[in-house]
Design an enzyme around this catalytic site. Sequence first.
Site, PDB file in Angstrom:
ATOM      1  N   ASP A 104       0.810  -1.213   0.000  1.00  0.00           N
ATOM      2  CA  ASP A 104       0.000   0.000   0.000  1.00  0.00           C
ATOM      3  C   ASP A 104       0.849   1.272   0.000  1.00  0.00           C
ATOM      4  O   ASP A 104       0.383   2.344   0.390  1.00  0.00           O
ATOM      5  CB  ASP A 104      -0.947   0.007   1.197  1.00  0.00           C
ATOM      6  CG  ASP A 104      -0.204  -0.060   2.530  1.00  0.00           C
ATOM      7  OD1 ASP A 104       1.016  -0.293   2.513  1.00  0.00           O
ATOM      8  OD2 ASP A 104      -0.861   0.111   3.577  1.00  0.00           O
ATOM      9  N   GLU A 156      27.003  18.837 -20.628  1.00  0.00           N
ATOM     10  CA  GLU A 156      25.635  19.112 -21.097  1.00  0.00           C
ATOM     11  C   GLU A 156      25.109  20.395 -20.492  1.00  0.00           C
ATOM     12  O   GLU A 156      25.187  20.614 -19.281  1.00  0.00           O
ATOM     13  CB  GLU A 156      24.707  17.955 -20.717  1.00  0.00           C
ATOM     14  CG  GLU A 156      23.261  18.162 -21.136  1.00  0.00           C
ATOM     15  CD  GLU A 156      22.387  16.974 -20.760  1.00  0.00           C
ATOM     16  OE1 GLU A 156      21.309  16.830 -21.354  1.00  0.00           O
ATOM     17  OE2 GLU A 156      22.780  16.205 -19.855  1.00  0.00           O
ATOM     18  N   HIS A 160      18.485  17.004 -27.231  1.00  0.00           N
ATOM     19  CA  HIS A 160      17.059  16.691 -27.348  1.00  0.00           C
ATOM     20  C   HIS A 160      16.260  17.880 -26.859  1.00  0.00           C
ATOM     21  O   HIS A 160      16.781  18.791 -26.192  1.00  0.00           O
ATOM     22  CB  HIS A 160      16.721  15.434 -26.528  1.00  0.00           C
ATOM     23  CG  HIS A 160      17.193  15.497 -25.096  1.00  0.00           C
ATOM     24  ND1 HIS A 160      16.546  16.206 -24.104  1.00  0.00           N
ATOM     25  CD2 HIS A 160      18.287  14.957 -24.488  1.00  0.00           C
ATOM     26  CE1 HIS A 160      17.190  16.086 -22.959  1.00  0.00           C
ATOM     27  NE2 HIS A 160      18.258  15.334 -23.157  1.00  0.00           N
ATOM     28  N   TYR A 212      33.651   8.519 -24.869  1.00  0.00           N
ATOM     29  CA  TYR A 212      33.617   7.408 -23.914  1.00  0.00           C
ATOM     30  C   TYR A 212      34.665   6.386 -24.348  1.00  0.00           C
ATOM     31  O   TYR A 212      34.481   5.686 -25.351  1.00  0.00           O
ATOM     32  CB  TYR A 212      32.219   6.791 -23.878  1.00  0.00           C
ATOM     33  CG  TYR A 212      31.147   7.853 -23.734  1.00  0.00           C
ATOM     34  CD1 TYR A 212      30.811   8.367 -22.486  1.00  0.00           C
ATOM     35  CD2 TYR A 212      30.500   8.369 -24.866  1.00  0.00           C
ATOM     36  CE1 TYR A 212      29.855   9.360 -22.356  1.00  0.00           C
ATOM     37  CE2 TYR A 212      29.540   9.364 -24.745  1.00  0.00           C
ATOM     38  CZ  TYR A 212      29.228   9.858 -23.484  1.00  0.00           C
ATOM     39  OH  TYR A 212      28.288  10.845 -23.361  1.00  0.00           O
ATOM     40  N   HIS A 231      25.782   8.569 -29.233  1.00  0.00           N
ATOM     41  CA  HIS A 231      24.458   9.177 -29.084  1.00  0.00           C
ATOM     42  C   HIS A 231      24.414  10.522 -29.804  1.00  0.00           C
ATOM     43  O   HIS A 231      25.439  11.043 -30.247  1.00  0.00           O
ATOM     44  CB  HIS A 231      24.088   9.339 -27.602  1.00  0.00           C
ATOM     45  CG  HIS A 231      25.040  10.197 -26.814  1.00  0.00           C
ATOM     46  ND1 HIS A 231      25.004  11.578 -26.832  1.00  0.00           N
ATOM     47  CD2 HIS A 231      26.053   9.869 -25.964  1.00  0.00           C
ATOM     48  CE1 HIS A 231      25.947  12.062 -26.031  1.00  0.00           C
ATOM     49  NE2 HIS A 231      26.601  11.046 -25.495  1.00  0.00           N
ATOM     50  N   ASP A 266      18.507  19.897 -17.109  1.00  0.00           N
ATOM     51  CA  ASP A 266      19.269  18.701 -17.484  1.00  0.00           C
ATOM     52  C   ASP A 266      20.715  19.117 -17.712  1.00  0.00           C
ATOM     53  O   ASP A 266      21.044  19.703 -18.744  1.00  0.00           O
ATOM     54  CB  ASP A 266      18.652  18.101 -18.754  1.00  0.00           C
ATOM     55  CG  ASP A 266      19.245  16.750 -19.127  1.00  0.00           C
ATOM     56  OD1 ASP A 266      20.135  16.272 -18.406  1.00  0.00           O
ATOM     57  OD2 ASP A 266      18.805  16.177 -20.140  1.00  0.00           O
ATOM     58  N   HIS A 274      13.126  14.455 -21.942  1.00  0.00           N
ATOM     59  CA  HIS A 274      13.135  14.309 -23.401  1.00  0.00           C
ATOM     60  C   HIS A 274      11.753  14.776 -23.847  1.00  0.00           C
ATOM     61  O   HIS A 274      10.807  13.998 -23.919  1.00  0.00           O
ATOM     62  CB  HIS A 274      13.406  12.861 -23.811  1.00  0.00           C
ATOM     63  CG  HIS A 274      14.824  12.446 -23.564  1.00  0.00           C
ATOM     64  ND1 HIS A 274      15.453  11.479 -24.324  1.00  0.00           N
ATOM     65  CD2 HIS A 274      15.752  12.845 -22.664  1.00  0.00           C
ATOM     66  CE1 HIS A 274      16.698  11.309 -23.885  1.00  0.00           C
ATOM     67  NE2 HIS A 274      16.892  12.131 -22.874  1.00  0.00           N
ATOM     68  N   HIS A 288      23.707   5.043 -19.408  1.00  0.00           N
ATOM     69  CA  HIS A 288      22.585   5.128 -18.473  1.00  0.00           C
ATOM     70  C   HIS A 288      22.926   4.465 -17.142  1.00  0.00           C
ATOM     71  O   HIS A 288      22.095   3.789 -16.544  1.00  0.00           O
ATOM     72  CB  HIS A 288      21.332   4.499 -19.090  1.00  0.00           C
ATOM     73  CG  HIS A 288      20.816   5.252 -20.279  1.00  0.00           C
ATOM     74  ND1 HIS A 288      19.980   4.679 -21.226  1.00  0.00           N
ATOM     75  CD2 HIS A 288      21.006   6.529 -20.675  1.00  0.00           C
ATOM     76  CE1 HIS A 288      19.698   5.575 -22.150  1.00  0.00           C
ATOM     77  NE2 HIS A 288      20.298   6.700 -21.837  1.00  0.00           N
ATOM     78  N   ASP A 293      25.217  13.439 -14.287  1.00  0.00           N
ATOM     79  CA  ASP A 293      24.122  13.873 -15.158  1.00  0.00           C
ATOM     80  C   ASP A 293      22.898  13.981 -14.270  1.00  0.00           C
ATOM     81  O   ASP A 293      22.323  12.970 -13.855  1.00  0.00           O
ATOM     82  CB  ASP A 293      23.919  12.852 -16.283  1.00  0.00           C
ATOM     83  CG  ASP A 293      22.904  13.314 -17.336  1.00  0.00           C
ATOM     84  OD1 ASP A 293      22.073  14.175 -17.022  1.00  0.00           O
ATOM     85  OD2 ASP A 293      22.955  12.780 -18.466  1.00  0.00           O
ATOM     86  N   GLU A 296      24.836  18.179 -25.544  1.00  0.00           N
ATOM     87  CA  GLU A 296      25.551  17.233 -24.681  1.00  0.00           C
ATOM     88  C   GLU A 296      26.480  16.302 -25.440  1.00  0.00           C
ATOM     89  O   GLU A 296      26.283  15.085 -25.471  1.00  0.00           O
ATOM     90  CB  GLU A 296      24.559  16.416 -23.861  1.00  0.00           C
ATOM     91  CG  GLU A 296      23.431  15.759 -24.667  1.00  0.00           C
ATOM     92  CD  GLU A 296      22.529  14.912 -23.800  1.00  0.00           C
ATOM     93  OE1 GLU A 296      23.045  14.061 -23.033  1.00  0.00           O
ATOM     94  OE2 GLU A 296      21.306  15.082 -23.901  1.00  0.00           O
ATOM     95  N   ARG A 349      31.237  13.781 -20.565  1.00  0.00           N
ATOM     96  CA  ARG A 349      30.077  14.403 -21.212  1.00  0.00           C
ATOM     97  C   ARG A 349      29.876  15.762 -20.572  1.00  0.00           C
ATOM     98  O   ARG A 349      30.011  15.920 -19.354  1.00  0.00           O
ATOM     99  CB  ARG A 349      28.808  13.550 -21.069  1.00  0.00           C
ATOM    100  CG  ARG A 349      27.607  14.131 -21.798  1.00  0.00           C
ATOM    101  CD  ARG A 349      26.483  13.112 -22.003  1.00  0.00           C
ATOM    102  NE  ARG A 349      25.854  12.665 -20.763  1.00  0.00           N
ATOM    103  CZ  ARG A 349      26.008  11.449 -20.245  1.00  0.00           C
ATOM    104  NH1 ARG A 349      26.817  10.577 -20.836  1.00  0.00           N
ATOM    105  NH2 ARG A 349      25.388  11.110 -19.134  1.00  0.00           N
TER     106      ARG A 349
END
Length: 435
Positions: free
Chosen positions: A35, A405, A349, A386, A345, A266, A356, A238, A255, A382, A403
Amino acid sequence: MKHAPYSDRRRRVCERLGDGVAIIPTAPERLRNRDAHYPYRFDSYFWYLSGFPEPEAVLVLIGGSEARSILFCREKSEEREIWDGFRYGPTSAAQAFGFSEAWPISELASRLPQLLAKRNTLWHSLGHDAEWDRRLGEALAALRADNRNGQQAPGEIRDLHGLLDEMRLCKDSHELDCMQRAADIAAAGHARAMRACRPGMAEYELEAELSYEFRRRGASGHAYTPIVAGGVNACILHYVANDKLLSGHALVLIDAGCEIEGYASDITRTFPVAGRFSAEQRAVYEIVLAAQAAAIAAIRPGARFADYHHAAVRVLCQGLIDLGLLTGTVDAAIESEAYKPYYMHRTGHWLGLDVHDAGAYRTGSGDDDWVILTPGMTLTVEPGLYLRPSDKVPEHLHGIGVRIEDDVLVTSAGSLVYTHAPRTVGEIEEVMHHE
């Protein structure tokens, strides 16, 4: 009036509905286990048009000469408010949020067929919510079954999300204010994490620093599951485990963004755990930073959405050649996509109510059929590199993941970067060594 931006959006939608009716439900509450519920978060489309924060609510918009907005929501209940907190109830909701009228959610099923009756078009996004597909199907079937008594069901179903996606691409002043506030808070969180970082800390300790700063400054929380990735973990796009210890010889990639009134920021920053970049780390970082600068410079009204990605890729390819990871010319590396093992990538975006965010990127299937940038659009920039350990990567570069961004607004003059976390090597090292 606080409800003015939402009322204006509803008016604009009603003008485009023709003699139609639109149904926009909010998100349901969802159980986490037994619950215990997940923290509630409204549906973005519903929020965009209503600003109404409660679950168990549906917005109905009617177009044509009798344009109006109708909210169905929970009734006032002293007993439930003792357990769950304040409820507006239909009467107060209509006044506070500027709806034409409001009714108890318990009356939706009985009123829905009449709201649909004798309307030419039903605006609904089929496939977005199976339960609502079923409910509206039943209401249409009931109308058709009553055809002998003069009832008429809408003869056409049109995609509501397509209409709203187009609207949501360009932000109004209220949205931009929310997004700037979210960006400022997120930037403060990243700076806090830089100041707090020490070798031997766990990734989740930096996540906690971010969470504290976000909530301390009034954000509702993280806009998405944060990534705090030390060392080679930064090469996992990710990565969200955030449970490893930070080596003093490594970089850490964070990130993370926060949410204000539903709107997201972001930001990604990569910095040395010990506070100083090594020569190899700095070399890779400067390539990514230059790629981001080239991408931002390519953002302007009239440019295509893909243009800034292409600008970043060109700089990254030259950098990979300079590092000895690629050979030949930049054009050859781009044509063969030889860079993709190190940059897989796209460069950004849309950003807004969803991280996104809603909105098409293409207008067709051709190479040139990308959406044209116009003032009011908000997007992320971004680029990254890597360098996962492999026999194709020199050992001194193993595990370096970078990265960077930022969030960018397309303006009439070009673009505006509105996220202000430390970004250059000098800025980062100064923040990390400031006592």
